[in-house]
Design a protein around this motif. Structure first.
Motif, PDB file in Angstrom:
ATOM      1  N   ASP A   4     116.810  35.140  61.288  1.00 15.86           N
ATOM      2  CA  ASP A   4     118.138  36.146  62.634  1.00 15.86           C
ATOM      3  C   ASP A   4     118.135  36.111  63.751  1.00 15.86           C
ATOM      4  O   ASP A   4     117.566  35.458  64.048  1.00 15.86           O
ATOM      5  N   LEU A   5     119.000  36.903  64.429  1.00 17.49           N
ATOM      6  CA  LEU A   5     118.588  36.539  66.182  1.00 17.49           C
ATOM      7  C   LEU A   5     117.877  36.795  66.435  1.00 17.49           C
ATOM      8  O   LEU A   5     116.872  36.493  67.624  1.00 17.49           O
ATOM      9  N   THR A   6     116.584  37.920  66.282  1.00 21.55           N
ATOM     10  CA  THR A   6     115.565  38.092  66.859  1.00 21.55           C
ATOM     11  C   THR A   6     114.475  36.669  65.673  1.00 21.55           C
ATOM     12  O   THR A   6     113.658  36.905  67.258  1.00 21.55           O
ATOM     13  N   LEU A  40     115.147  33.813  65.860  1.00 18.87           N
ATOM     14  CA  LEU A  40     115.771  32.567  66.984  1.00 18.87           C
ATOM     15  C   LEU A  40     114.954  33.066  68.658  1.00 18.87           C
ATOM     16  O   LEU A  40     114.474  32.521  69.005  1.00 18.87           O
ATOM     17  N   GLN A  41     115.212  34.502  68.335  1.00 18.44           N
ATOM     18  CA  GLN A  41     114.847  34.726  70.103  1.00 18.44           C
ATOM     19  C   GLN A  41     113.598  34.649  70.157  1.00 18.44           C
ATOM     20  O   GLN A  41     112.883  34.108  72.022  1.00 18.44           O
ATOM     21  N   PRO A  53     122.087  29.748  74.092  1.00 17.02           N
ATOM     22  CA  PRO A  53     122.471  30.473  72.711  1.00 17.02           C
ATOM     23  C   PRO A  53     123.966  30.161  73.109  1.00 17.02           C
ATOM     24  O   PRO A  53     124.686  29.826  74.250  1.00 17.02           O
ATOM     25  N   ARG A 112     127.967  30.096  69.834  1.00 19.14           N
ATOM     26  CA  ARG A 112     128.556  30.857  68.716  1.00 19.14           C
ATOM     27  C   ARG A 112     129.373  29.493  68.207  1.00 19.14           C
ATOM     28  O   ARG A 112     130.501  29.361  68.996  1.00 19.14           O
ATOM     29  N   ASN A 158     127.575  29.473  63.328  1.00 18.61           N
ATOM     30  CA  ASN A 158     126.696  29.847  63.502  1.00 18.61           C
ATOM     31  C   ASN A 158     126.200  29.739  64.829  1.00 18.61           C
ATOM     32  O   ASN A 158     126.948  29.839  65.853  1.00 18.61           O
ATOM     33  N   VAL A 159     124.995  30.477  65.131  1.00 15.57           N
ATOM     34  CA  VAL A 159     124.442  31.011  66.642  1.00 15.57           C
ATOM     35  C   VAL A 159     123.740  29.677  66.251  1.00 15.57           C
ATOM     36  O   VAL A 159     122.960  29.520  66.118  1.00 15.57           O
ATOM     37  N   THR A 199     121.509  30.328  63.031  1.00 17.73           N
ATOM     38  CA  THR A 199     121.328  31.366  61.954  1.00 17.73           C
ATOM     39  C   THR A 199     122.769  31.524  61.754  1.00 17.73           C
ATOM     40  O   THR A 199     122.899  31.660  62.955  1.00 17.73           O
ATOM     41  N   GLN A 200     122.744  32.856  61.095  1.00 15.88           N
ATOM     42  CA  GLN A 200     124.075  33.095  61.077  1.00 15.88           C
ATOM     43  C   GLN A 200     125.014  32.104  60.299  1.00 15.88           C
ATOM     44  O   GLN A 200     126.283  31.974  60.765  1.00 15.88           O
TER      45      GLN A 200
END
Length: 303
Positions: free
Chosen positions: A207-209, A211-212, A229, A231, A237-238, A254-255
């Motif tokens: 998820d974004l967390t 990835l961060q 980053p 999209r 996807n991000v 992700t996504q």
């Protein structure tokens, strides 16, 4: 050559990729200390690494020069003897080999048209002992591999007609996205008369967390982003892109879009889709297709 869909081999998963490198220790250190992959087996000439329960997703092989995507392994959901027969019936050379990798007893070896990249088809990998929850950094899996091809049409036909991939999206007339399961793409190809080899390889983050956390980890080790980053439009996807020590382009994402029901043919609803429902389509070659957040990285779209 035209192949009846019923004769297609049933590829269901992207399994692994091989890199040749002039500095095996340096690239191994990148995968273990930056991406947090686990080395499963190692010799003076090769290293097998995994981020998940598969024995390996990445093979690093010592060589005088660096070369990416020398081998790609795909898991198939059928008997290898049947797959071998249908590949031969379709007019392709195929060899069944044993002992080609420590995790796959038997492998069908076939050359990708136009590029000559060696493809391995196998029915199952041995399992690693890596537990999903033992790292806050490690990617969840090998997500997809993008490569250049001198001619998009026969390449796309080979993957769809022989290996059973399905079309997900196309950007302009030069970049196609193909899936072998519910994920938007496991393979994508960019038509080019100027470049060859791998375009990029992508690893999925939860998820974004997640990835961060990985990006902060990379920054602390002086690994800088090339793009993102952002999209993507196609796949939605991000993404982030950076270079490994050999100069290979690495995407962390992700996504990614998924199709849960092939009979309906649309991607699962996302709040950032421009169309509802979102079906596979040909995108205009513009900023929305490449990065709906902007900007475009010209170097990654050059072909």
């Amino acid at each position: 050559m035209a192949i009846k869909p019923s004769s297609a081999v049933n590829v269901t998963k992207l399994g692994y990729v091989e890199f040749e490198t002039p500095d095996l220790d340096r690239l191994t250190e990148y995968y273990t200390n930056v991406l947090d992959f686990v080395p499963v087996e190692k010799t003076a000439e090769e290293v097998f690494l995994t981020p998940s329960f598969d024995h390996h997703s990445v093979v690093l092989r010592a060589s005088k020069e660096h070369k990416a995507r020398t081998v790609v392994g795909y898991e198939i959901e059928e008997d290898l003897a049947d797959a071998e027969r249908r590949i031969r019936d379709a007019g392709y050379e195929v060899e069944r080999r044993s002992g080609i990798a420590p995790s796959t007893p038997d492998v069908l070896v076939i050359a990708e048209p136009l590029t000559g990249t060696q493809l391995h088809l196998y029915d199952q990998q041995a399992r690693s002992e890596v537990a999903p929850g033992d790292s806050v950094l490690r990617p969840t899996k090998l997500g997809h591999i993008a490569a250049f091809t001198p001619d998009l049409v026969p390449t796309q036909s080979f993957y769809q007609d022989l290996l059973g991939f399905k079309w997900s999206d196309t950007i302009g007339d030069f970049f196609v996205f193909l899936r072998c399961n519910s994920d938007h793409h496991a393979a994508n190809f960019m038509a080019s008369k100027k470049f060859d080899g791998m375009h990029h390889i992508a690893y999925e983050m939860r998820d974004l967390t997640h990835l961060q956390t990985m990006l902060d980890h990379m920054a602390a080790r002086n690994v800088r982003l090339e793009w993102g980053p952002g999209r993507h439009g196609a796949g939605h996807n991000v993404f982030t892109y950076h270079k490994d020590p050999d100069g290979n382009t690495i995407e962390l994402f992700t996504q990614l879009d998924t199709i849960a029901d092939e009979s309906k043919g649309y991607f699962e609803p996302r709040p950032w889709h421009n169309e509802f429902p979102q079906f596979p389509k040909t995108w205009e070659a513009d900023v929305i297709a490449a990065n709906s957040w902007g900007p475009i990285n010209p170097a990654l779209l050059e072909h």
